[in-house]
Design a protein around this motif. Structure first.
Motif, PDB file in Angstrom:
ATOM      1  N   ILE A   1       1.131  -1.106  -0.002  1.00  0.00           N
ATOM      2  CA  ILE A   1      -0.233  -0.270  -0.308  1.00  0.00           C
ATOM      3  C   ILE A   1       0.342   1.506   0.218  1.00  0.00           C
ATOM      4  O   ILE A   1       1.644   1.814   0.754  1.00  0.00           O
ATOM      5  CB  ILE A   1      -0.706   0.381   1.072  1.00  0.00           C
ATOM      6  CG1 ILE A   1      -1.437  -0.964   1.622  1.00  0.00           C
ATOM      7  CG2 ILE A   1      -1.741   1.838   1.246  1.00  0.00           C
ATOM      8  CD1 ILE A   1      -2.064  -1.363   2.869  1.00  0.00           C
ATOM      9  N   ASN A   2       0.522   2.118  -1.120  1.00  0.00           N
ATOM     10  CA  ASN A   2       1.538   3.600  -1.413  1.00  0.00           C
ATOM     11  C   ASN A   2       0.862   4.294  -0.066  1.00  0.00           C
ATOM     12  O   ASN A   2      -0.075   4.358   0.195  1.00  0.00           O
ATOM     13  CB  ASN A   2       1.907   3.401  -2.362  1.00  0.00           C
ATOM     14  CG  ASN A   2       2.851   2.995  -3.206  1.00  0.00           C
ATOM     15  OD1 ASN A   2       3.705   1.939  -2.582  1.00  0.00           O
ATOM     16  ND2 ASN A   2       3.435   2.644  -4.921  1.00  0.00           N
ATOM     17  N   SER A   3       2.041   4.969   0.363  1.00  0.00           N
ATOM     18  CA  SER A   3       0.954   6.134   1.285  1.00  0.00           C
ATOM     19  C   SER A   3       0.780   7.644   0.491  1.00  0.00           C
ATOM     20  O   SER A   3      -0.232   8.326   1.431  1.00  0.00           O
ATOM     21  CB  SER A   3       1.983   6.702   3.053  1.00  0.00           C
ATOM     22  OG  SER A   3       3.413   6.294   2.520  1.00  0.00           O
ATOM     23  N   GLY A   4       1.869   7.637  -0.371  1.00  0.00           N
ATOM     24  CA  GLY A   4       1.921   8.355  -0.750  1.00  0.00           C
ATOM     25  C   GLY A   4       2.962  10.234  -0.329  1.00  0.00           C
ATOM     26  O   GLY A   4       2.761  10.939  -0.625  1.00  0.00           O
ATOM     27  N   LEU A   5       3.279   9.153   0.248  1.00  0.00           N
ATOM     28  CA  LEU A   5       4.317  10.128   1.611  1.00  0.00           C
ATOM     29  C   LEU A   5       5.639  10.422   0.954  1.00  0.00           C
ATOM     30  O   LEU A   5       5.971   9.584   0.910  1.00  0.00           O
ATOM     31  CB  LEU A   5       4.078   9.834   2.488  1.00  0.00           C
ATOM     32  CG  LEU A   5       3.122  10.376   4.175  1.00  0.00           C
ATOM     33  CD1 LEU A   5       2.812   9.254   5.289  1.00  0.00           C
ATOM     34  CD2 LEU A   5       2.471  11.919   3.747  1.00  0.00           C
ATOM     35  N   GLN A   6       6.539  11.236   0.629  1.00  0.00           N
ATOM     36  CA  GLN A   6       7.956  11.477   0.105  1.00  0.00           C
ATOM     37  C   GLN A   6       8.492  10.713   1.812  1.00  0.00           C
ATOM     38  O   GLN A   6       7.861  11.010   2.788  1.00  0.00           O
ATOM     39  CB  GLN A   6       8.076  12.972  -0.132  1.00  0.00           C
ATOM     40  CG  GLN A   6       7.242  13.484  -1.221  1.00  0.00           C
ATOM     41  CD  GLN A   6       7.735  11.915  -2.571  1.00  0.00           C
ATOM     42  OE1 GLN A   6       8.964  11.941  -2.644  1.00  0.00           O
ATOM     43  NE2 GLN A   6       6.695  11.585  -3.209  1.00  0.00           N
ATOM     44  N   ALA A   7       9.476   9.596   0.579  1.00  0.00           N
ATOM     45  CA  ALA A   7      10.474   9.455   2.107  1.00  0.00           C
ATOM     46  C   ALA A   7      11.365  10.828   3.112  1.00  0.00           C
ATOM     47  O   ALA A   7      11.597   9.702   4.818  1.00  0.00           O
ATOM     48  CB  ALA A   7      11.614   8.896   1.116  1.00  0.00           C
ATOM     49  N   THR A   8      11.231  11.290   2.915  1.00  0.00           N
ATOM     50  CA  THR A   8      12.318  12.850   3.973  1.00  0.00           C
ATOM     51  C   THR A   8      10.149  13.549   4.003  1.00  0.00           C
ATOM     52  O   THR A   8      10.797  14.585   5.226  1.00  0.00           O
ATOM     53  CB  THR A   8      12.512  13.759   2.793  1.00  0.00           C
ATOM     54  OG1 THR A   8      12.022  14.677   2.265  1.00  0.00           O
ATOM     55  CG2 THR A   8      14.230  13.103   2.745  1.00  0.00           C
ATOM     56  N   ASP A   9       9.533  13.169   4.106  1.00  0.00           N
ATOM     57  CA  ASP A   9       8.580  14.268   4.831  1.00  0.00           C
ATOM     58  C   ASP A   9       8.201  13.495   6.152  1.00  0.00           C
ATOM     59  O   ASP A   9       7.443  12.891   6.217  1.00  0.00           O
ATOM     60  CB  ASP A   9       6.615  13.633   4.049  1.00  0.00           C
ATOM     61  CG  ASP A   9       6.004  14.664   5.088  1.00  0.00           C
ATOM     62  OD1 ASP A   9       6.241  15.186   5.671  1.00  0.00           O
ATOM     63  OD2 ASP A   9       4.933  14.975   3.987  1.00  0.00           O
ATOM     64  N   VAL A  10       8.693  13.627   7.055  1.00  0.00           N
ATOM     65  CA  VAL A  10       9.072  13.091   8.537  1.00  0.00           C
ATOM     66  C   VAL A  10       7.904  13.365   9.170  1.00  0.00           C
ATOM     67  O   VAL A  10       7.321  12.752   9.409  1.00  0.00           O
ATOM     68  CB  VAL A  10      10.301  14.510   9.407  1.00  0.00           C
ATOM     69  CG1 VAL A  10      10.430  13.584  10.421  1.00  0.00           C
ATOM     70  CG2 VAL A  10      11.567  13.513   8.512  1.00  0.00           C
ATOM     71  N   GLU A  11       7.327  15.015   9.566  1.00  0.00           N
ATOM     72  CA  GLU A  11       6.262  14.742   9.898  1.00  0.00           C
ATOM     73  C   GLU A  11       4.857  14.340   9.460  1.00  0.00           C
ATOM     74  O   GLU A  11       4.324  13.662   9.766  1.00  0.00           O
ATOM     75  CB  GLU A  11       5.985  16.429  10.287  1.00  0.00           C
ATOM     76  CG  GLU A  11       6.637  17.109  11.027  1.00  0.00           C
ATOM     77  CD  GLU A  11       6.954  16.745  12.790  1.00  0.00           C
ATOM     78  OE1 GLU A  11       5.749  16.116  13.080  1.00  0.00           O
ATOM     79  OE2 GLU A  11       7.704  16.188  12.604  1.00  0.00           O
ATOM     80  N   GLY A  12       4.851  13.944   8.242  1.00  0.00           N
ATOM     81  CA  GLY A  12       3.979  13.141   7.173  1.00  0.00           C
ATOM     82  C   GLY A  12       3.682  11.852   7.521  1.00  0.00           C
ATOM     83  O   GLY A  12       2.757  11.131   8.634  1.00  0.00           O
ATOM     84  N   ILE A  13       4.877  11.482   7.889  1.00  0.00           N
ATOM     85  CA  ILE A  13       4.985  10.348   7.623  1.00  0.00           C
ATOM     86  C   ILE A  13       5.185   9.512   9.468  1.00  0.00           C
ATOM     87  O   ILE A  13       4.119   8.587  10.353  1.00  0.00           O
ATOM     88  CB  ILE A  13       6.502   9.486   7.443  1.00  0.00           C
ATOM     89  CG1 ILE A  13       6.684   9.562   6.460  1.00  0.00           C
ATOM     90  CG2 ILE A  13       7.027   8.515   8.454  1.00  0.00           C
ATOM     91  CD1 ILE A  13       7.984   9.091   5.373  1.00  0.00           C
ATOM     92  N   ALA A  14       5.510  10.568  10.695  1.00  0.00           N
ATOM     93  CA  ALA A  14       5.152  10.296  11.717  1.00  0.00           C
ATOM     94  C   ALA A  14       3.446  10.419  12.174  1.00  0.00           C
ATOM     95  O   ALA A  14       3.398   9.423  12.339  1.00  0.00           O
ATOM     96  CB  ALA A  14       6.128  12.051  12.756  1.00  0.00           C
ATOM     97  N   ARG A  15       2.737  11.108  11.585  1.00  0.00           N
ATOM     98  CA  ARG A  15       1.330  10.922  11.420  1.00  0.00           C
ATOM     99  C   ARG A  15       1.104  10.371  10.794  1.00  0.00           C
ATOM    100  O   ARG A  15      -0.474   9.928  11.468  1.00  0.00           O
ATOM    101  CB  ARG A  15       1.343  11.954  10.971  1.00  0.00           C
ATOM    102  CG  ARG A  15       0.413  13.306  11.819  1.00  0.00           C
ATOM    103  CD  ARG A  15      -0.481  14.639  10.905  1.00  0.00           C
ATOM    104  NE  ARG A  15      -0.459  15.010   9.538  1.00  0.00           N
ATOM    105  CZ  ARG A  15       0.764  15.951   8.868  1.00  0.00           C
ATOM    106  NH1 ARG A  15       2.003  16.531  10.269  1.00  0.00           N
ATOM    107  NH2 ARG A  15       1.458  15.732   8.419  1.00  0.00           N
ATOM    108  N   PHE A  16       0.987   9.299   9.956  1.00  0.00           N
ATOM    109  CA  PHE A  16       1.256   7.884   9.506  1.00  0.00           C
ATOM    110  C   PHE A  16       1.616   6.965  10.267  1.00  0.00           C
ATOM    111  O   PHE A  16       0.474   6.111  10.594  1.00  0.00           O
ATOM    112  CB  PHE A  16       1.514   8.101   7.500  1.00  0.00           C
ATOM    113  CG  PHE A  16       0.919   7.055   6.971  1.00  0.00           C
ATOM    114  CD1 PHE A  16      -0.089   7.024   6.272  1.00  0.00           C
ATOM    115  CD2 PHE A  16       1.559   5.512   6.906  1.00  0.00           C
ATOM    116  CE1 PHE A  16      -0.304   5.852   5.810  1.00  0.00           C
ATOM    117  CE2 PHE A  16       1.093   4.604   6.132  1.00  0.00           C
ATOM    118  CZ  PHE A  16       0.257   4.937   5.539  1.00  0.00           C
ATOM    119  N   VAL A  17       2.068   6.874  10.444  1.00  0.00           N
ATOM    120  CA  VAL A  17       3.172   5.903  11.464  1.00  0.00           C
ATOM    121  C   VAL A  17       1.373   5.341  13.104  1.00  0.00           C
ATOM    122  O   VAL A  17       1.523   4.990  13.135  1.00  0.00           O
ATOM    123  CB  VAL A  17       4.687   5.961  12.179  1.00  0.00           C
ATOM    124  CG1 VAL A  17       4.517   5.162  13.041  1.00  0.00           C
ATOM    125  CG2 VAL A  17       5.288   5.994  10.735  1.00  0.00           C
TER     126      VAL A  17
END
Ligand code: GLY
Length: 425
Positions: free
Chosen positions: A42-58
């Protein structure tokens, strides 16, 4: 457990493929992932360096383990951001990742750890660097201090070319601010081998060695690339050599990082030169190598997830992964012109015709109406397993010839030097 693989290249495709085989994995997400991972995960659509976006997603998706692929995400501080949440991260903090993001840091760390590496000098202005080269009247390897997407190391043949390389990096700024500081390194002879290891802060578990091919053309001609293929195992770097390199390179470096308050957790990659005076370290990477991951992961007989989880938890004690006795050879299929300019958008045919035991890990593809299209310089890493390097190599090239797209190009000499080597044990 839900797993997030950060990155979008062939290395991350291989990690995703391996993660999906684990009975411990409920779901695999990618950030951003690729056209190929979209069909298996499942691709999240978040860029690898989007730290805040990834933190929220996690947090929202309750991700149990995040696996960091590219150095840019390490340097963006993804592990620093996720670590305090108590969720597991496989990948070092930004401070520990300086082992890759600053060549000068890596060199001084090696001095503190007593690790053998070619002599070097650090310069912050081109005039002093050039004065030094003129005084020495010989060639040096010229390295941008910072991250440069594989374009920061230049290997001139003589003093004049070295001066030219200093101008290229520091005056023409081909890699931008990454070369505001450079390292001039003694040129040494030998054979290069890549040794990756899982590190949990303290303990080090080596993976089988691999060789990669950085030059674009056969016989190591042409410009440096992100990697044109590789193979594993390596006849000139056996299990004893690996044990010695863990004892003299990887463990000392991990120990010093730990002592200095920046423990390393993740995959630590040492680029080694094996020469007449022993093994010296050319570089470290704070991540799995690409294409090394693509040739090493298919040889892992065990579930990858408990290994990554153990490293992330700091619990690698007693962990001893089992490896297939099969060899692997990986060939990168690239777009004509790579690593310079190239065209994309061409249909890729033949992917459905690959033999069993052959994997196509996607690096630069997009999904078209009738199948995949080329979308990058490095398009695919095609990896074949075999009972010997010769068999894996034959199978790899047989299947390379089944794939076609406009302008497809690859090296034809990968693993050729291993054909005269003794058979696998
Ligand atoms: N194969 C070298 C690298 O991953 O940087």
């Amino acid at each position: 457990m839900k797993v997030l693989i950060v990155g979008s290249g062939a290395r991350e495709h291989a990690l995703t493929w391996k993660a999906l085989q684990s009975p411990l994995t409920d779901a695999v997400y990618c950030a951003p992932g690729s056209a190929a991972t979209a069909s298996i995960a499942i691709n999240s659509g978040l860029q690898a360096t989007d730290v805040e976006g990834i933190a929220r997603f996690v947090a929202e998706r309750d991700i149990g383990l995040t696996v960091i692929g590219p150095e840019a995400a390490v340097d963006a501080g993804l592990a620093d951001r996720l670590g305090p949440s108590g969720r597991l991260v496989f990948g070092p903090t930004r401070a520990a990742g300086r082992i890759e993001s600053s060549k000068a840091f890596a060199k001084s760390l090696m001095a503190r750890a007593g690790v053998a590496t070619p002599a070097y000098r650090v310069f912050e202005d081109p005039a002093s660097a050039k004065d030094y080269v003129r005084g020495e009247r010989r060639a040096f390897v010229v390295k941008a201090d910072g991250l440069a997407k594989g374009k920061g190391t230049l290997v001139p043949r003589d003093a004049d070319e070295t001066l030219e390389c200093i101008d290229t990096l520091m005056l023409r700024k081909t890699v931008g601010a990454a070369a505001d500081r450079i390292v001039l390194e003694e040129k040494i002879e030998g054979r290069e081998v890549s040794l990756m290891a899982l590190v949990d802060g303290e303990r080090v578990v080596a993976l089988p060695p691999a060789c990669d091919y950085k030059r674009a053309l056969d016989d190591d001609k042409g410009p440096n690339t992100g990697g044109m293929g590789g193979y594993s195992p390596v006849s000139f770097f056996n299990e004893d050599d690996v044990t010695r390199a863990v004892d003299t390179v990887l463990r000392p470096v991990a120990r010093v990082l730990q002592e200095e308050g920046t423990p390393y957790r993740g995959c630590l990659y040492a680029g080694l030169m094996v020469g007449s005076s022993g093994v010296q370290v050319l570089e470290f990477n704070a991540r799995f190598g690409d294409p090394e991951a693509q040739v090493v992961l298919p040889r892992l007989a065990d579930d990858l997830m408990p290994l990554l989880e153990a490293a992330a938890r700091g619990e690698l004690g007693g962990v001893k992964p089992s490896w297939s006795r099969q060899a692997s050879v990986g060939v990168v299929l690239a777009s004509r012109g790579y690593p310079g300019t190239y065209q994309t958008g061409y249909p890729i045919s033949g992917l459905g015709t690959l033999e069993p035991g052959v994997f196509a890990f996607h690096a630069g593809t997009s999904a078209g109406a009738g199948g995949y299209l080329t979308a990058g310089g490095r398009v695919l890493t095609l990896v074949a397993l075999g009972d010997s390097i010769a068999e894996a190599r034959d199978r790899a090239y047989r299947n390379v010839d089944r794939i076609s797209f406009h302008g497809v190009t690859c090296r034809r000499d990968l693993a050729l030097r291993e054909l005269g080597a003794p058979a696998l044990p």
